[in-house]
Design a protein around this motif. Structure first.
Motif, PDB file in Angstrom:
ATOM      1  N   ARG A  35       0.839  -1.215   0.000  1.00  0.00           N
ATOM      2  CA  ARG A  35       0.000   0.000   0.000  1.00  0.00           C
ATOM      3  C   ARG A  35       0.872   1.261   0.000  1.00  0.00           C
ATOM      4  NH1 ARG A  35      -5.523   1.358   2.640  1.00  0.00           N
ATOM      5  NH2 ARG A  35      -5.354   3.614   2.777  1.00  0.00           N
ATOM      6  N   LEU A  36       1.930   1.284   0.807  1.00  0.00           N
ATOM      7  CA  LEU A  36       2.833   2.426   0.847  1.00  0.00           C
ATOM      8  C   LEU A  36       3.578   2.577  -0.479  1.00  0.00           C
ATOM      9  CD1 LEU A  36       4.058   4.752   2.443  1.00  0.00           C
ATOM     10  CD2 LEU A  36       5.739   3.143   3.353  1.00  0.00           C
ATOM     11  N   GLN A  37       3.942   1.472  -1.115  1.00  0.00           N
ATOM     12  CA  GLN A  37       4.597   1.536  -2.418  1.00  0.00           C
ATOM     13  C   GLN A  37       3.679   2.168  -3.457  1.00  0.00           C
ATOM     14  OE1 GLN A  37       5.930  -2.400  -3.395  1.00  0.00           O
ATOM     15  NE2 GLN A  37       7.812  -2.191  -2.215  1.00  0.00           N
ATOM     16  N   ARG A  38       2.383   1.823  -3.418  1.00  0.00           N
ATOM     17  CA  ARG A  38       1.426   2.419  -4.357  1.00  0.00           C
ATOM     18  C   ARG A  38       1.286   3.914  -4.108  1.00  0.00           C
ATOM     19  NH1 ARG A  38      -1.562  -2.229  -3.152  1.00  0.00           N
ATOM     20  NH2 ARG A  38      -2.978  -1.017  -1.849  1.00  0.00           N
ATOM     21  N   ILE A  39       1.268   4.312  -2.844  1.00  0.00           N
ATOM     22  CA  ILE A  39       1.166   5.739  -2.517  1.00  0.00           C
ATOM     23  C   ILE A  39       2.416   6.473  -2.993  1.00  0.00           C
ATOM     24  CG2 ILE A  39       1.119   7.379  -0.600  1.00  0.00           C
ATOM     25  CD1 ILE A  39      -0.664   5.355   0.884  1.00  0.00           C
ATOM     26  N   LEU A  40       3.574   5.913  -2.716  1.00  0.00           N
ATOM     27  CA  LEU A  40       4.822   6.574  -3.108  1.00  0.00           C
ATOM     28  C   LEU A  40       5.000   6.629  -4.625  1.00  0.00           C
ATOM     29  CD1 LEU A  40       7.297   5.196  -0.429  1.00  0.00           C
ATOM     30  CD2 LEU A  40       6.323   7.489  -0.583  1.00  0.00           C
ATOM     31  N   SER A  41       4.410   5.696  -5.353  1.00  0.00           N
ATOM     32  CA  SER A  41       4.536   5.726  -6.807  1.00  0.00           C
ATOM     33  C   SER A  41       3.772   6.901  -7.416  1.00  0.00           C
ATOM     34  CB  SER A  41       4.054   4.413  -7.412  1.00  0.00           C
ATOM     35  OG  SER A  41       2.652   4.285  -7.260  1.00  0.00           O
ATOM     36  N   ASN A  42       2.829   7.499  -6.678  1.00  0.00           N
ATOM     37  CA  ASN A  42       2.072   8.650  -7.179  1.00  0.00           C
ATOM     38  C   ASN A  42       2.726   9.987  -6.849  1.00  0.00           C
ATOM     39  OD1 ASN A  42      -0.007   7.125  -8.313  1.00  0.00           O
ATOM     40  ND2 ASN A  42      -0.971   6.897  -6.316  1.00  0.00           N
ATOM     41  N   VAL A  43       3.738  10.001  -6.044  1.00  0.00           N
ATOM     42  CA  VAL A  43       4.389  11.248  -5.632  1.00  0.00           C
ATOM     43  C   VAL A  43       4.953  12.025  -6.825  1.00  0.00           C
ATOM     44  CG1 VAL A  43       6.331  12.210  -4.317  1.00  0.00           C
ATOM     45  CG2 VAL A  43       4.813  10.534  -3.272  1.00  0.00           C
ATOM     46  N   PRO A  44       5.653  11.411  -7.788  1.00  0.00           N
ATOM     47  CA  PRO A  44       6.171  12.208  -8.911  1.00  0.00           C
ATOM     48  C   PRO A  44       5.067  12.909  -9.704  1.00  0.00           C
ATOM     49  CG  PRO A  44       7.241  10.079  -8.864  1.00  0.00           C
ATOM     50  CD  PRO A  44       6.130  10.030  -7.859  1.00  0.00           C
ATOM     51  N   PHE A  45       3.925  12.261  -9.871  1.00  0.00           N
ATOM     52  CA  PHE A  45       2.832  12.876 -10.616  1.00  0.00           C
ATOM     53  C   PHE A  45       2.243  14.050  -9.849  1.00  0.00           C
ATOM     54  CE2 PHE A  45       2.797   8.348 -11.840  1.00  0.00           C
ATOM     55  CZ  PHE A  45       3.233   8.515 -13.144  1.00  0.00           C
ATOM     56  N   ALA A  46       2.138  13.922  -8.549  1.00  0.00           N
ATOM     57  CA  ALA A  46       1.614  15.014  -7.723  1.00  0.00           C
ATOM     58  C   ALA A  46       2.561  16.211  -7.746  1.00  0.00           C
ATOM     59  CB  ALA A  46       1.405  14.530  -6.293  1.00  0.00           C
ATOM     60  N   ILE A  47       3.847  15.951  -7.684  1.00  0.00           N
ATOM     61  CA  ILE A  47       4.823  17.042  -7.717  1.00  0.00           C
ATOM     62  C   ILE A  47       4.814  17.727  -9.075  1.00  0.00           C
ATOM     63  CG2 ILE A  47       7.299  17.553  -7.655  1.00  0.00           C
ATOM     64  CD1 ILE A  47       7.522  15.392  -5.483  1.00  0.00           C
ATOM     65  N   LEU A  48       4.736  16.936 -10.138  1.00  0.00           N
ATOM     66  CA  LEU A  48       4.697  17.514 -11.478  1.00  0.00           C
ATOM     67  C   LEU A  48       3.464  18.394 -11.656  1.00  0.00           C
ATOM     68  CD1 LEU A  48       6.102  17.607 -14.218  1.00  0.00           C
ATOM     69  CD2 LEU A  48       4.716  15.656 -14.898  1.00  0.00           C
ATOM     70  N   GLY A  49       2.326  17.922 -11.167  1.00  0.00           N
ATOM     71  CA  GLY A  49       1.107  18.734 -11.241  1.00  0.00           C
ATOM     72  C   GLY A  49       1.234  20.024 -10.457  1.00  0.00           C
ATOM     73  N   ALA A  50       1.846  19.954  -9.288  1.00  0.00           N
ATOM     74  CA  ALA A  50       2.020  21.154  -8.464  1.00  0.00           C
ATOM     75  C   ALA A  50       2.977  22.148  -9.119  1.00  0.00           C
ATOM     76  CB  ALA A  50       2.538  20.763  -7.086  1.00  0.00           C
ATOM     77  N   LEU A  51       3.930  21.659  -9.891  1.00  0.00           N
ATOM     78  CA  LEU A  51       4.860  22.556 -10.571  1.00  0.00           C
ATOM     79  C   LEU A  51       4.249  23.183 -11.824  1.00  0.00           C
ATOM     80  CD1 LEU A  51       8.156  20.498 -10.299  1.00  0.00           C
ATOM     81  CD2 LEU A  51       7.600  22.607  -9.108  1.00  0.00           C
ATOM     82  N   ILE A  52       3.417  22.426 -12.522  1.00  0.00           N
ATOM     83  CA  ILE A  52       2.874  22.896 -13.794  1.00  0.00           C
ATOM     84  C   ILE A  52       1.651  23.786 -13.618  1.00  0.00           C
ATOM     85  CG2 ILE A  52       1.710  22.117 -15.890  1.00  0.00           C
ATOM     86  CD1 ILE A  52       3.629  19.792 -15.955  1.00  0.00           C
TER      87      ILE A  52
END
Length: 103
Positions: A35-52
């Motif tokens: 479950r934690l691996q699935r959550i951590l796999s979404n972190v790059p997408f969240a950061i990219l969205g926050a930057l764009i």
């Protein structure tokens, strides 16, 4: 002066390298719960969205509609599983047409 600059560059390299390497060395990936691996796999997408996203709202001066139009076209074509090149080109074409018609 030159010696200080080299030490400063080396120090910055160590400071940026350690936080990247230590988790790889200290954390065993077999012990991380799925479950934690699935959550951590979404972190790059969240950061990219926050930057764009802020850039979308502030592109082309004060007109946020310009950026929102480009984001909507890119989002729609990406949702339709178009190739990334066509997603970018369709967004550029839509904004070029918008600029030509409104400008």
């Amino acid at each position: 002066m030159e010696n200080n600059l080299l030490w400063m560059i080396a120090g910055m390299g160590v400071v940026t390298y350690l936080p990247r390497v230590l988790p790889l060395v200290l954390i065993n990936t077999n012990r991380i719960p799925p479950r934690l691996q699935r959550i951590l796999s979404n972190v790059p997408f969240a950061i990219l969205g926050a930057l764009i996203f802020p850039g979308i709202l502030h592109i082309n001066g004060d007109s946020m509609w310009f950026g929102l139009l480009g984001a909507c076209v890119a989002g729609l074509t990406a949702y339709l599983n178009w190739n990334i090149i066509f997603v970018v080109l369709s967004s550029v074409a839509a904004l070029s047409l918008y600029s030509f018609l409104m400008g």
